[in-house]
Structures are given as C-alpha cells and as structure tokens.
Design a protein around this motif. Structure first.
Motif, short mmCIF file in Angstrom:
data_model
loop_
_atom_site.label_atom_id
_atom_site.label_comp_id
_atom_site.label_asym_id
_atom_site.label_seq_id
_atom_site.Cartn_x
_atom_site.Cartn_y
_atom_site.Cartn_z
N GLN A 1 0.82 -1.22 0.00
CA GLN A 1 0.00 0.00 0.00
C GLN A 1 0.86 1.27 0.00
N ASN A 2 2.15 1.12 -0.37
CA ASN A 2 3.08 2.26 -0.46
C ASN A 2 3.33 2.94 0.88
N ARG A 3 3.21 2.19 1.98
CA ARG A 3 3.50 2.73 3.31
C ARG A 3 4.85 2.17 3.77
N THR A 4 5.91 2.69 3.13
CA THR A 4 7.25 2.16 3.37
C THR A 4 7.69 2.36 4.81
N GLY A 5 7.42 3.53 5.37
CA GLY A 5 7.82 3.80 6.75
C GLY A 5 7.20 2.83 7.73
N GLU A 6 5.93 2.54 7.56
CA GLU A 6 5.25 1.59 8.45
C GLU A 6 5.84 0.20 8.30
N ALA A 7 6.16 -0.20 7.06
CA ALA A 7 6.76 -1.51 6.82
C ALA A 7 8.10 -1.62 7.54
N LEU A 8 8.93 -0.59 7.47
CA LEU A 8 10.24 -0.62 8.13
C LEU A 8 10.11 -0.64 9.64
N ASP A 9 9.11 0.07 10.17
CA ASP A 9 8.88 0.04 11.62
C ASP A 9 8.55 -1.37 12.09
N LEU A 10 7.74 -2.08 11.31
CA LEU A 10 7.37 -3.45 11.68
C LEU A 10 8.58 -4.39 11.65
N LEU A 11 9.54 -4.08 10.77
CA LEU A 11 10.73 -4.93 10.65
C LEU A 11 11.87 -4.50 11.56
N ASN A 12 11.75 -3.36 12.19
CA ASN A 12 12.88 -2.75 12.89
C ASN A 12 13.51 -3.68 13.94
N GLY A 13 12.67 -4.29 14.76
CA GLY A 13 13.21 -5.17 15.81
C GLY A 13 14.00 -6.33 15.23
#
Length: 566
Positions: free
Chosen positions: A102-114
């Motif tokens: 859905q083009n929400r790159t920032g949200e995707a990276l936050d989910l992967l951050n840990g």
C-alpha cells in the motif's frame, strides 16, 4: 429391551462438522482456482470448530491479502500473532508486506525494525525490497550489500541486488549481478527472467525471448515467467496473447498475482473495454463559455482498440450561443513491436447550418528504448467561439514530434514542429521544445522542467478567434503527484513564464491546475475531476490586453471498466 443411551449434544455437533482436513483441502483448492470468497468460507468453518487453528488463521489472512482486502488481512495477521506468539516473526513479515503493498514504506520498516536489529536475514532482504519500492535505492543497496559482504554466496540476496540495480536503471551492474548467479547455475530461472526483464527495459523484446527460451520447460510455465512472457507479448504488439496470459495469472493466488492484476488494469485502461462519461466547462473573463459533455467508449479489437465518441459542443459569447453534436469513430493498432498506427473520423452535426467532417491519421515509431517518434495529419474544424462555428473554418495540419526519456528515466526531452493550412486563406506554423526532470523523492512523483513554444499565422484574419501573426512563450513547469496504491491519486501542476504577442512587450503569465482520481478496489469504476486556471494566457477572442486575460476549466467524469475481449 433396554433402549440405547442418547448421544450427547456435543458429540452430535462434532459428528455434524466436516473434517478439518477436508475443509482445508477445499479451501486451498478454491484459493488456487481464484474463488477467494469460497476459500474464506472454508477457513471460517474451520475456525468455528477450532478458533485457534494455526493453519486456518494464517491462510485466512493470506487469502484476504491476495483478495485485496488489506485492512481485514492486517487484522487477521494481528489475531494470528496474538494467538500464536511463537510465530511473531512470520506475522510481522506479512504485516510489513501488506504495508509495502500500500506504499507505506515507513510503516513496513517500523514493523521490521526489531528483526533488523537482530540482523535477521529475511527482514534485511524485505527491508531492502520495500526501500526500493519507495524509491530509496541508495539506502536499499547499502543495506543489501552490507549483508552480501558477509554472505557473498547468498543467491536470493544476489538476485535482489540485481533487481534493485535494474529498477534504478543501472543495467550494466544488474547484468553483472545476474551473471554471478548464472556462473554457478546456468539455467537459474530467476536470473534468466531478470535478464529478459532488462532486455525489455532496453527495448529489445527479441533478446528477452531468447533469455526465456534458455529456461527449462517447467520454469517457463512458472507464474513469474508467464507474466514476463505476457510483457514480452505486449512489447511485440501481441496484446491479445498478453491479455490471455495475464487474465489466467490474475485469477491465481501467489506472488505474481498482484503484478498480474496491475498489468491487467493497465491493459484495460489502454485498450478497453470501458465506457466513460465526462463534462467540461471553460469560462473566460471575456465572457466566453464552452461546455462539452462527452461520452467515450473503447473496446479491444485484434491487438489494438476501437474508439467511439459522442458529445455536444456548446459555445456562448456576448449573447451569441451555438451548439453542435459531434460523433467520432477511431482505431489504433500496433504494427509489429516498434510501429503504431491510428486513424479516426468525426462528424459535426451543424457547422453554419450543414454537417461537417474531420479526420486524423497517426503513425508512431519507437526505434530504441525511451525514444518515440510520431507523425500526425488531421483535418479539424474551428469550434472555439460562436463566430468561428458560423464560418466553417477548417484546419489541415501535419505535425512531427519526438520524445526521449533517458538517465534511468529521470530526464525527458521533447520537441515538435507543425504546419497548418487554414481554409480562410492563411497558414500557421508552430514549434515546441521541452525538458523535464523527475526528482527522486520518496512518496511523491515530483517533476520540474522548462518549456518553449510558439506559433504564428501568415495573416491575421477575422475568423471569430484570435490568430496572431507571432506568439512565443518561454518558462518553467512543475508537477507533484501523490498516490495511495492504485486506489487514489492527487496531482498539482503549475507553469510560469513570459509571452510575447505579435511585436508587443513580454508579459508575465502563470497557470495552475489540480486533479484527482479515485479507483475503488471493490467496484469496476473510476471517478476523476480536474480544475485549471490561467492568468494572462493567450486570449481567445479579444487581444487588446492579453495581460488581463483569465480562464478557468472544470472537468468531472467517471469510467466503467469491463473485462471482455472481442
């Protein structure tokens, strides 16, 4: 005789249920056949029996995602993560994928951050992928190459590096990366598919065919290979074959389904079938009003398309009002992989009391990747003002244009020349030149550029509209677009510069516009609207003070899409 004991109600319920294994098999079969609603119903029956069923919870979320029901899919993945905390990684990876789709790159990276902090391999590869989707190529390659320095034999990571380099327009580097994979496995399907994709981007579908032919037969039937073959078919002008392959892939769940659906949408938009209703109205401070309600339809025909149009042109100026109906029929069709041809004919019902006809012919050539040439000839009629309608003024025009996009698609040049014979006894010559630069920013499509254009009539005549002997405009252009997936788009554009009319002094002009489109996933309909406003542009009727001229146009419409071919 002692009667048998009654069966306990709980046991009766269990006997009435279909076995879980059978339900799972039916759900997967329905999903493979593209019957998402049936698959979801099967998973629902499984969860009614065992609310915490691990496979049903996960595959239900996957099916919702493949069906484009992203919000429900996200809720289902969160429910799966809550019930099965031991599989948090898998849930987080899937949630990140949904956000990226859905083009929400920032949200995707936050989910992967840990997981990135723990240097988890799949999280690193997914983060690099989503960064590249968001246009953040340098950061994407930096993360990926940091991993490859420690794991140089990671085939999947090397393939991803090649893909990202290709997306960034670094074709030589991408070929080198694919070559490293093929050095160890000469028939690697993904590496050969990557080379074929590069050939397509470089405008060589024949060489792309060669790369696909090097695959094993089973690999050629892989969904990704079939999708790539559809793109090769399209590049070679075989639109029907491309549509047939893509329709099959779009109905099958899997990694290629989303791309297949998007290609199918693009094919439908370009070649039909669709019908469109729109209306436009232009007002000027001179008192001129133009109204144009319009019906358009397009259906596929062979490897091209057939167009039909019907509309009403109404013009009003200082108490004079005239109206004429226009109908048109046109065809466009590729000729091989590099040539395109188009033709149309139109009829105005009333031009000075009698019907009038027009036509247009076009020929296009794409000699190399990014370069397009076009030659057009047309016979059109002046319908700008009531006075012009009354005079049956005819334009016979020949135009030559060229455009070239280069530098990883970020730069574009355009140029054109035109010659027009006017039935009233004059000629018009025109030209334009343009440059555009696409600024690499995340989340937006930002473009800036420069434009020069001009035209002039050999003699200014009383044609019912302003026809100066010399007109020049030089200035800057800019546009900004924001998209939310394919569901919504909003865009702004502006231009500013100086114009000279005949031998007058240079005058400052500017204009702006806004547009938006809505394409809901739940229905085959698109809605669109636009507004534009011009300050001190080229007058239509009264040239006494161009600096005081004002014009604005509002347009609104809807398009209904179909999915059948002739």
């Amino acid at each position: 005789m002692i009667p048998p004991l009654p069966t306990p109600p709980a046991l009766l319920d269990t006997q009435a249920h279909e076995p879980l294994g059978a339900l799972l098999a039916r759900a997967r079969q329905a999903r493979d056949e593209g019957r998402m609603a049936d698959a979801l119903r099967m998973y629902g029956l499984m969860l009614a029996q065992v609310p915490s069923h691990e496979t049903a919870l996960l595959e239900q979320a996957e099916t919702l995602a493949w069906a484009g029901r992203y919000r429900e899919a996200a809720e289902a993945y969160r429910a799966f993560r809550k019930v099965h905390p031991g599989r948090t990684l898998e849930a987080d990876l899937r949630l990140a994928q949904l956000a990226a789709w859905q083009n929400r790159t920032g949200e995707a990276l936050d989910l992967l951050n840990g997981w990135l902090k723990q240097e988890h391999r799949q999280a690193i590869l997914d983060a690099a992928t989503y960064l590249s989707w968001g246009g953040r190529m340098p950061e994407s390659l930096r993360r990926l190459r940091s991993w490859l320095e420690k794991h140089p034999d990671d085939r999947e990571a090397r393939l991803l590096e090649a893909k990202i380099l290709g997306w960034d327009g670094q074709f030589a580097g991408a070929r080198t990366a694919y070559g490293k994979v093929l050095a160890g496995a000469p028939s690697d399907r993904e590496a050969l598919a990557g080379l074929a994709r590069l050939d397509l981007w470089e405008g060589n579908p024949g060489r792309a065919h060669g790369a696909l032919d090097r695959m094993a037969i089973d690999d050629r039937n892989h969904p990704e290979s079939q999708l790539l073959q559809a793109q090769v078919d399209l590049a070679e002008g075989a639109s029907r074959a491309a549509r047939a392959r893509t329709s099959t892939l779009a109905a099958k769940p899997g990694p290629s389904q989303k791309d297949a659906r998007e290609l199918l949408e693009d094919l439908t938009g370009a070649l039909g079938p669709w019908v469109e209703l729109s209306a436009a109205r232009t007002d000027t401070n001179e008192g001129l009003r133009l109204e144009d309600p319009l019906f358009r339809a397009r259906v596929p025909l062979g490897d091209g398309a057939l167009d039909f149009g019907a509309g009403q042109h109404r013009t009003g100026f200082r108490g004079q009002v005239r109206s004429t109906r226009e109908t048109s029929l046109g065809i466009q069709h590729p000729i091989g992989s590099r040539w395109r041809a188009s033709a149309s004919v139109s009829r105005l019902s009333d031009l000075a009391g009698e019907p009038a006809w027009g036509h247009a012919l076009g020929l296009g050539l794409s000699p190399s990747a990014g370069l397009d040439l076009r030659l057009d000839h047309s016979r059109s009629l002046a319908i700008f003002t009531p006075a012009a309608l009354a005079q049956r003024t005819v334009f016979s025009s020949t135009d030559l244009g060229a455009s070239w996009r280069f530098g990883r698609g970020r730069h574009a040049l355009g140029a054109g020349l035109g010659h027009t014979d006017v039935s009233a006894g004059s000629t018009r010559r025109s030209f334009f030149g343009s440059y555009e630069y696409r600024v690499p920013v995340t989340g937006f499509d930002l473009r800036v550029g420069a434009l020069t254009r001009g035209f002039g009539y050999s003699t200014s005549l009383a044609l019912g509209f302003f026809n100066p002997e010399r007109y020049r405009w030089n200035g800057a252009t800019g546009s900004l677009a924001w998209r939310k997936g394919r569901a919504f788009e909003a865009a702004l554009n502006a231009r500013t510069g100086y114009q000279t009319v005949n031998q007058g002094q240079a005058q400052f002009t500017w204009s702006y516009g806004a547009a938006m489109g809505w394409n809901p996933r739940s229905a085959p309909v698109s809605l669109f609207a636009s507004w534009s406003h011009s300050m001190a542009g080229l007058p239509v009727t009264d040239p006494t003070d161009p600096a005081d001229y004002r014009e604005h146009t509002f347009r609104v419409g809807l398009r209904l899409r179909g999915d059948r071919w002739l």
